[in-house]
Design a protein around this motif. Structure first.
Motif, PDB file in Angstrom:
ATOM      1  N   THR A 113       7.218   0.909  -3.844  1.00 24.58           N
ATOM      2  CA  THR A 113       8.125   0.216  -2.919  1.00 24.58           C
ATOM      3  C   THR A 113       7.371  -0.677  -1.937  1.00 24.58           C
ATOM      4  OG1 THR A 113       9.753   2.005  -3.100  1.00 24.58           O
ATOM      5  CG2 THR A 113       9.940   0.539  -1.194  1.00 24.58           C
ATOM      6  N   PRO A 114       6.303  -0.184  -1.275  1.00 22.39           N
ATOM      7  CA  PRO A 114       5.550  -1.091  -0.397  1.00 22.39           C
ATOM      8  C   PRO A 114       4.982  -2.309  -1.125  1.00 22.39           C
ATOM      9  CG  PRO A 114       4.951   1.182   0.046  1.00 22.39           C
ATOM     10  CD  PRO A 114       5.795   1.195  -1.189  1.00 22.39           C
ATOM     11  N   MET A 115       4.491  -2.133  -2.347  1.00 25.05           N
ATOM     12  CA  MET A 115       3.938  -3.268  -3.086  1.00 25.05           C
ATOM     13  C   MET A 115       5.024  -4.291  -3.416  1.00 25.05           C
ATOM     14  SD  MET A 115       0.878  -1.967  -5.631  1.00 25.05           S
ATOM     15  CE  MET A 115       1.903  -0.895  -6.616  1.00 25.05           C
ATOM     16  N   ILE A 116       6.211  -3.825  -3.738  1.00 25.21           N
ATOM     17  CA  ILE A 116       7.315  -4.758  -4.008  1.00 25.21           C
ATOM     18  C   ILE A 116       7.658  -5.551  -2.751  1.00 25.21           C
ATOM     19  CG2 ILE A 116       9.779  -4.897  -4.544  1.00 25.21           C
ATOM     20  CD1 ILE A 116       9.388  -2.538  -6.448  1.00 25.21           C
ATOM     21  N   MET A 117       7.723  -4.858  -1.620  1.00 19.62           N
ATOM     22  CA  MET A 117       8.029  -5.537  -0.354  1.00 19.62           C
ATOM     23  C   MET A 117       6.950  -6.549  -0.003  1.00 19.62           C
ATOM     24  SD  MET A 117       9.329  -2.167   1.765  1.00 19.62           S
ATOM     25  CE  MET A 117       9.261  -3.039   3.315  1.00 19.62           C
ATOM     26  N   ILE A 118       5.690  -6.150  -0.154  1.00 19.37           N
ATOM     27  CA  ILE A 118       4.580  -7.058   0.151  1.00 19.37           C
ATOM     28  C   ILE A 118       4.592  -8.239  -0.808  1.00 19.37           C
ATOM     29  CG2 ILE A 118       2.060  -7.284   0.192  1.00 19.37           C
ATOM     30  CD1 ILE A 118       1.968  -4.280   0.966  1.00 19.37           C
ATOM     31  N   GLY A 119       4.810  -7.974  -2.091  1.00 18.14           N
ATOM     32  CA  GLY A 119       4.811  -9.031  -3.096  1.00 18.14           C
ATOM     33  C   GLY A 119       5.901 -10.052  -2.885  1.00 18.14           C
ATOM     34  N   LYS A 120       7.067  -9.608  -2.440  1.00 18.35           N
ATOM     35  CA  LYS A 120       8.171 -10.532  -2.208  1.00 18.35           C
ATOM     36  C   LYS A 120       7.901 -11.438  -1.001  1.00 18.35           C
ATOM     37  CE  LYS A 120      11.939  -7.956  -4.391  1.00 18.35           C
ATOM     38  NZ  LYS A 120      13.241  -7.270  -4.208  1.00 18.35           N
ATOM     39  N   ASN A 121       7.146 -10.917  -0.052  1.00 17.24           N
ATOM     40  CA  ASN A 121       6.848 -11.710   1.145  1.00 17.24           C
ATOM     41  C   ASN A 121       5.623 -12.607   0.980  1.00 17.24           C
ATOM     42  OD1 ASN A 121       8.993 -10.627   2.643  1.00 17.24           O
ATOM     43  ND2 ASN A 121       7.778  -8.851   3.258  1.00 17.24           N
ATOM     44  N   GLY A 122       4.574 -12.086   0.323  1.00 16.54           N
ATOM     45  CA  GLY A 122       3.319 -12.844   0.267  1.00 16.54           C
ATOM     46  C   GLY A 122       2.712 -12.997  -1.109  1.00 16.54           C
ATOM     47  N   GLY A 123       3.382 -12.458  -2.137  1.00 16.69           N
ATOM     48  CA  GLY A 123       2.873 -12.610  -3.490  1.00 16.69           C
ATOM     49  C   GLY A 123       1.830 -11.568  -3.860  1.00 16.69           C
ATOM     50  N   LEU A 124       1.309 -11.675  -5.068  1.00 19.55           N
ATOM     51  CA  LEU A 124       0.346 -10.708  -5.574  1.00 19.55           C
ATOM     52  C   LEU A 124      -0.959 -10.698  -4.781  1.00 19.55           C
ATOM     53  CD1 LEU A 124       0.801 -11.192  -9.432  1.00 19.55           C
ATOM     54  CD2 LEU A 124       1.400  -9.159  -8.107  1.00 19.55           C
ATOM     55  N   THR A 125      -1.353 -11.851  -4.254  1.00 20.81           N
ATOM     56  CA  THR A 125      -2.628 -11.897  -3.516  1.00 20.81           C
ATOM     57  C   THR A 125      -2.560 -11.051  -2.246  1.00 20.81           C
ATOM     58  OG1 THR A 125      -1.943 -13.942  -2.422  1.00 20.81           O
ATOM     59  CG2 THR A 125      -3.277 -14.153  -4.424  1.00 20.81           C
ATOM     60  N   ASP A 126      -1.396 -10.995  -1.600  1.00 22.74           N
ATOM     61  CA  ASP A 126      -1.237 -10.118  -0.441  1.00 22.74           C
ATOM     62  C   ASP A 126      -1.313  -8.649  -0.854  1.00 22.74           C
ATOM     63  OD1 ASP A 126      -1.054 -12.070   1.459  1.00 22.74           O
ATOM     64  OD2 ASP A 126       0.936 -11.507   2.188  1.00 22.74           O
ATOM     65  N   ILE A 127      -0.731  -8.337  -2.016  1.00 22.21           N
ATOM     66  CA  ILE A 127      -0.794  -6.960  -2.521  1.00 22.21           C
ATOM     67  C   ILE A 127      -2.242  -6.545  -2.723  1.00 22.21           C
ATOM     68  CG2 ILE A 127      -0.278  -5.460  -4.490  1.00 22.21           C
ATOM     69  CD1 ILE A 127       2.320  -6.954  -4.879  1.00 22.21           C
ATOM     70  N   TYR A 128      -3.014  -7.399  -3.394  1.00 24.06           N
ATOM     71  CA  TYR A 128      -4.389  -7.036  -3.716  1.00 24.06           C
ATOM     72  C   TYR A 128      -5.277  -6.990  -2.477  1.00 24.06           C
ATOM     73  CZ  TYR A 128      -2.870  -7.612  -8.506  1.00 24.06           C
ATOM     74  OH  TYR A 128      -2.194  -7.485  -9.695  1.00 24.06           O
ATOM     75  N   GLY A 129      -5.006  -7.833  -1.495  1.00 24.76           N
ATOM     76  CA  GLY A 129      -5.739  -7.753  -0.237  1.00 24.76           C
ATOM     77  C   GLY A 129      -5.499  -6.424   0.464  1.00 24.76           C
ATOM     78  N   ALA A 130      -4.222  -5.988   0.486  1.00 23.31           N
ATOM     79  CA  ALA A 130      -3.881  -4.713   1.113  1.00 23.31           C
ATOM     80  C   ALA A 130      -4.474  -3.539   0.344  1.00 23.31           C
ATOM     81  CB  ALA A 130      -2.361  -4.575   1.206  1.00 23.31           C
ATOM     82  N   VAL A 131      -4.486  -3.630  -0.984  1.00 21.40           N
ATOM     83  CA  VAL A 131      -5.043  -2.559  -1.812  1.00 21.40           C
ATOM     84  C   VAL A 131      -6.548  -2.427  -1.575  1.00 21.40           C
ATOM     85  CG1 VAL A 131      -5.546  -1.883  -4.195  1.00 21.40           C
ATOM     86  CG2 VAL A 131      -3.259  -2.679  -3.588  1.00 21.40           C
ATOM     87  N   ILE A 132      -7.247  -3.559  -1.498  1.00 21.62           N
ATOM     88  CA  ILE A 132      -8.697  -3.531  -1.268  1.00 21.62           C
ATOM     89  C   ILE A 132      -9.025  -2.866   0.070  1.00 21.62           C
ATOM     90  CG2 ILE A 132     -10.679  -5.010  -0.754  1.00 21.62           C
ATOM     91  CD1 ILE A 132      -9.642  -6.942  -2.892  1.00 21.62           C
TER      92      ILE A 132
END
Length: 445
Positions: free
Chosen positions: A91-110
């Motif tokens: 759920t958090p990744m979907i929310m992040i992805g909708k707002n900032g795309g996959l690059t925001d997801i991967y930045g947060a994951v790192i």
């Protein structure tokens, strides 16, 4: 010398190691690819990107499993634990992805992976809050919480489908369960240990004759798929996205602690602070790698704990072989498509046996708990009740938001926290008197 080793550290013949490892992969494959499927659908990604996400996930999952089982550079628990993407982050990744795309997801994951790696030594202090009453409760909750997954598989995989729960699917699931039980009862040694694998193979063959298996994806899949770092672009670092992912990983660390303790109980190896630190560091490092290789946060996969209990194969090198197989599946999509062709009801029949065994081990641990002169009955009852609420009514916490929803939506997390907190409050000081009395008796002797 080999015989003197703990079963966890024993190396088996290569052929057996491969088959046992393949059995673990078959047991966890559907769960491993579920997250990229859900994420791609929610973000509207095309089929090409979906396939790439699945390949990247399997490849990184294999590396993470090797790190966890082999323990290089003091990273990894050296336990038979297979690593998989955590559902808590969906759920958090979907929310992040909708707002900032996959690059925001991967930045947060790192960043969240680095945080987990750094705080692991401090978080591992939680191990002292896991006496048998807490451990048994947590293991039981893990097993019961996994059973709905097996039930969904048995019904066909998709509860929203019109044919979900149809008679052929249910009969196929029950048939596979019966096959696993027969193999386990009638065979001994190696053949008993691969009873789940035999059940999955037999069930898939039967499903093929009944027309319930689709192998078309094998022909459509590419022969080779190479995962390269930052394929979707360099990561971007959004503060709110990073904060959300760190909170998720703190919850995941609590679940992982329970998983480590559950595996330790099954294989007969004490989980001390150092082991837990190394295991949590592996989660953090693997999550960091996930952000680099276009994948996701990784944690111990609870689905495979039951398989260890059912087969009694405790070698960590078997699960390391699973890691090698997962890497191969990530590099060769046709192999992944072959594994994916196993029908959901077949997985459901095997899952009922495996996940039920996890709960049974929790009950076994609770049978060793002393219930005299303490509040252990109350602790177990309340923690089980709290842990099973999300399973009984998944939408009950829909009005919660943010961190609270992440915590309460996970039955394993809320049940574990309930057991830890109640034991710390209700049983505080109760166990000291018997211990002091024993010391006094020893002194008199």
């Amino acid at each position: 010398m080999e015989k003197s080793l703990h079963p966890v550290d024993q190396k088996l013949p290569l052929g057996q190691t491969f088959l046992y490892g393949l059995q673990h992969v078959l047991a966890m494959y559907a769960g491993a690819v579920a997250v990229p499927l859900i994420l791609a659908s929610a973000l509207g990604l095309d089929t090409e990107h979906l396939i790439y996400l699945i390949n990247a996930d399997l490849f990184t999952c294999g590396i993470a499993t090797l790190i966890q089982t082999l323990g290089p550079c003091k990273i990894g628990s050296k336990l038979p634990i297979i690593q998989g993407v955590t559902f808590a982050a969906v759920t958090p990744m979907i929310m992040i992805g909708k707002n900032g795309g996959l690059t925001d997801i991967y930045g947060a994951v790192i960043v969240s992976g680095l945080v987990v790696f750094l705080i692991a030594p401090y978080f591992s202090n939680l191990i002292r809050f896991f006496p048998p009453v807490v451990t048994g409760s947590v293991i039981t909750i893990i097993g019961i919480s996994l059973l709905p997954v097996a039930v969904r598989w048995a019904g066909g995989g998709n509860p929203a489908a019109t044919d979900f729960g149809n008679i052929p699917s249910l009969l196929l699931a029950l048939l596979v369960l019966a096959i696993v039980i027969v193999f386990y009862r009638c065979f001994t040694g190696f053949w008993r240990n691969i009873s789940v694998l035999l059940g999955l193979v037999a069930g898939t063959i039967i499903a093929a004759f009944l027309g319930q298996t689709d192998f078309s994806a094998i022909g459509n899949a590419a022969l080779i798929g190479i995962t390269t770092p930052f394929s979707f672009g360099l990561p971007t670092f959004d503060a709110s996205a990073i904060a959300a992912m760190i909170l998720v990983m703190l919850v995941v660390m609590t679940e992982t602690t329970g998983d480590f303790i559950a595996v330790g109980e099954i294989v007969g190896k004490e989980i001390d602070k150092q082991t837990l630190t190394r295991g949590l560091r592996a989660d953090g490092f693997s999550t960091f790698l996930g952000g680099i290789f276009n994948a996701f946060p990784y944690t111990a996969f609870a689905q495979n704990i039951g398989l260890i209990s059912l087969t009694n194969v405790k070698s960590r090198f078997v699960v390391a072989a699973s890691g090698v197989i997962l890497i191969a599946l990530g590099l060769f999509p046709k192999l992944a498509a072959l594994i994916a062709s196993i029908p959901a009801p077949v997985l459901g029949g095997a899952g009922l046996a495996m996940f039920g065994m996890v709960a049974a081990n929790g009950i076994k641990t609770l049978s060793k708990v002393d219930f005299n002169g303490n509040y252990n009955v109350l602790i177990i009852g309340v923690s089980l009740a709290m842990g099973l609420i999300p399973m009984a009514m998944p939408n009950i916490y829909s009005h919660l938001t943010g961190t609270m929803q992440v915590i309460f939506d996970s039955g394993i997390t809320v049940g574990s926290l309930t057991a830890i907190i109640l034991n710390a409050i209700l049983n505080k000081g109760i166990e000291k008197e018997p211990m002091q009395e024993k010391i006094g008796q020893t002194d008199r002797i």
